[in-house]
Design a protein around this motif. Structure first.
Motif, PDB file in Angstrom:
ATOM      1  N   SER A  83       0.833  -1.199   0.000  1.00 36.56           N
ATOM      2  CA  SER A  83       0.000   0.000   0.000  1.00 36.56           C
ATOM      3  C   SER A  83       0.876   1.260   0.000  1.00 36.56           C
ATOM      4  O   SER A  83       2.042   1.227   0.386  1.00 36.56           O
ATOM      5  N   HIS A  84       0.278   2.354  -0.421  1.00 36.20           N
ATOM      6  CA  HIS A  84       0.991   3.635  -0.440  1.00 36.20           C
ATOM      7  C   HIS A  84       1.376   4.008   0.989  1.00 36.20           C
ATOM      8  O   HIS A  84       0.552   3.934   1.899  1.00 36.20           O
ATOM      9  N   HIS A  85       2.634   4.381   1.178  1.00 40.56           N
ATOM     10  CA  HIS A  85       3.119   4.726   2.511  1.00 40.56           C
ATOM     11  C   HIS A  85       4.335   5.639   2.388  1.00 40.56           C
ATOM     12  O   HIS A  85       4.834   5.893   1.295  1.00 40.56           O
ATOM     13  N   HIS A  86       4.784   6.102   3.519  1.00 38.34           N
ATOM     14  CA  HIS A  86       5.964   6.950   3.606  1.00 38.34           C
ATOM     15  C   HIS A  86       6.869   6.373   4.686  1.00 38.34           C
ATOM     16  O   HIS A  86       6.531   5.357   5.290  1.00 38.34           O
ATOM     17  N   HIS A  87       8.003   7.021   4.925  1.00 35.24           N
ATOM     18  CA  HIS A  87       8.930   6.494   5.917  1.00 35.24           C
ATOM     19  C   HIS A  87       9.319   7.557   6.932  1.00 35.24           C
ATOM     20  O   HIS A  87       9.493   8.723   6.597  1.00 35.24           O
ATOM     21  N   LEU A  88       9.464   7.112   8.167  1.00 34.92           N
ATOM     22  CA  LEU A  88      10.005   7.892   9.264  1.00 34.92           C
ATOM     23  C   LEU A  88      11.367   7.261   9.557  1.00 34.92           C
ATOM     24  O   LEU A  88      11.440   6.059   9.835  1.00 34.92           O
ATOM     25  N   VAL A  89      12.434   8.051   9.440  1.00 30.14           N
ATOM     26  CA  VAL A  89      13.787   7.511   9.496  1.00 30.14           C
ATOM     27  C   VAL A  89      14.579   8.183  10.610  1.00 30.14           C
ATOM     28  O   VAL A  89      14.581   9.409  10.727  1.00 30.14           O
ATOM     29  N   CYS A  90      15.265   7.379  11.420  1.00 32.28           N
ATOM     30  CA  CYS A  90      16.134   7.921  12.456  1.00 32.28           C
ATOM     31  C   CYS A  90      17.445   8.362  11.803  1.00 32.28           C
ATOM     32  O   CYS A  90      18.111   7.566  11.136  1.00 32.28           O
ATOM     33  N   ARG A  91      17.790   9.612  11.989  1.00 28.99           N
ATOM     34  CA  ARG A  91      19.001  10.144  11.361  1.00 28.99           C
ATOM     35  C   ARG A  91      20.272   9.621  12.038  1.00 28.99           C
ATOM     36  O   ARG A  91      21.352   9.728  11.483  1.00 28.99           O
ATOM     37  N   SER A  92      20.141   9.018  13.218  1.00 32.42           N
ATOM     38  CA  SER A  92      21.310   8.518  13.919  1.00 32.42           C
ATOM     39  C   SER A  92      21.579   7.047  13.598  1.00 32.42           C
ATOM     40  O   SER A  92      22.646   6.704  13.121  1.00 32.42           O
ATOM     41  N   CYS A  93      20.594   6.185  13.830  1.00 34.58           N
ATOM     42  CA  CYS A  93      20.820   4.748  13.652  1.00 34.58           C
ATOM     43  C   CYS A  93      20.239   4.193  12.354  1.00 34.58           C
ATOM     44  O   CYS A  93      20.517   3.062  11.984  1.00 34.58           O
TER      45      CYS A  93
END
Length: 137
Positions: A83-93
């Motif tokens: 399904s259509h989605h986006h991402h939340l990404v940790c800039r550290s790990c």
């Protein structure tokens, strides 16, 4: 992708493609081609690095994997939901979470409407610190 997948543009299910698909399924976050290749070697699968790169690129073109570029610009890959989605990404790990929600969709359509655009697509990636990395600071 199943071996009987008859979708237009579906990739032929070779031994190498199955091994790469299985390596992606074992991974929890986005992986570089080199990381996937290393995982295959550790599990005893003999797949050349060039084959891994070509296969991942083909899988990205057919939508079988998501691609994001890490801060160094290296392409990384992950099997995500259909399904259509986006991402939340940790800039550290680098931990990545799939996010869905109509708020982003409503916003994208409102901005497009405001400027008279139609048939708009979008990609959204939110970057921040995950709870674990925030706690370590």
């Amino acid at each position: 992708m199943s071996e009987t997948d008859a979708r237009p543009g579906a990739l032929r299910p070779t031994r190498q493609r199955r091994a790469i698909t299985e390596a992606l399924a074992r991974a929890h976050d986005f992986q570089s081609a080199q990381e996937i290749h290393d995982s295959l070697r550790r599990s005893g699968d003999k797949v050349g690095l060039a084959t891994v790169y070509r296969t991942l690129q083909a899988m990205a073109e057919t939508g079988d994997v998501d691609v994001r570029h890490n801060p160094a610009g290296e392409a990384t890959y992950r099997q995500c939901s259909d399904s259509h989605h986006h991402h939340l990404v940790c800039r550290s790990c680098g931990r990545t979470v799939e996010i869905t929600g109509s708020a982003v969709e409503r916003w994208a359509h409102a901005v497009a409407d405001e400027h008279g655009f139609t048939e708009v697509s979008h990609t959204v990636e939110l970057v921040g610190l995950c709870a674990e990395c925030s706690a370590r600071r």
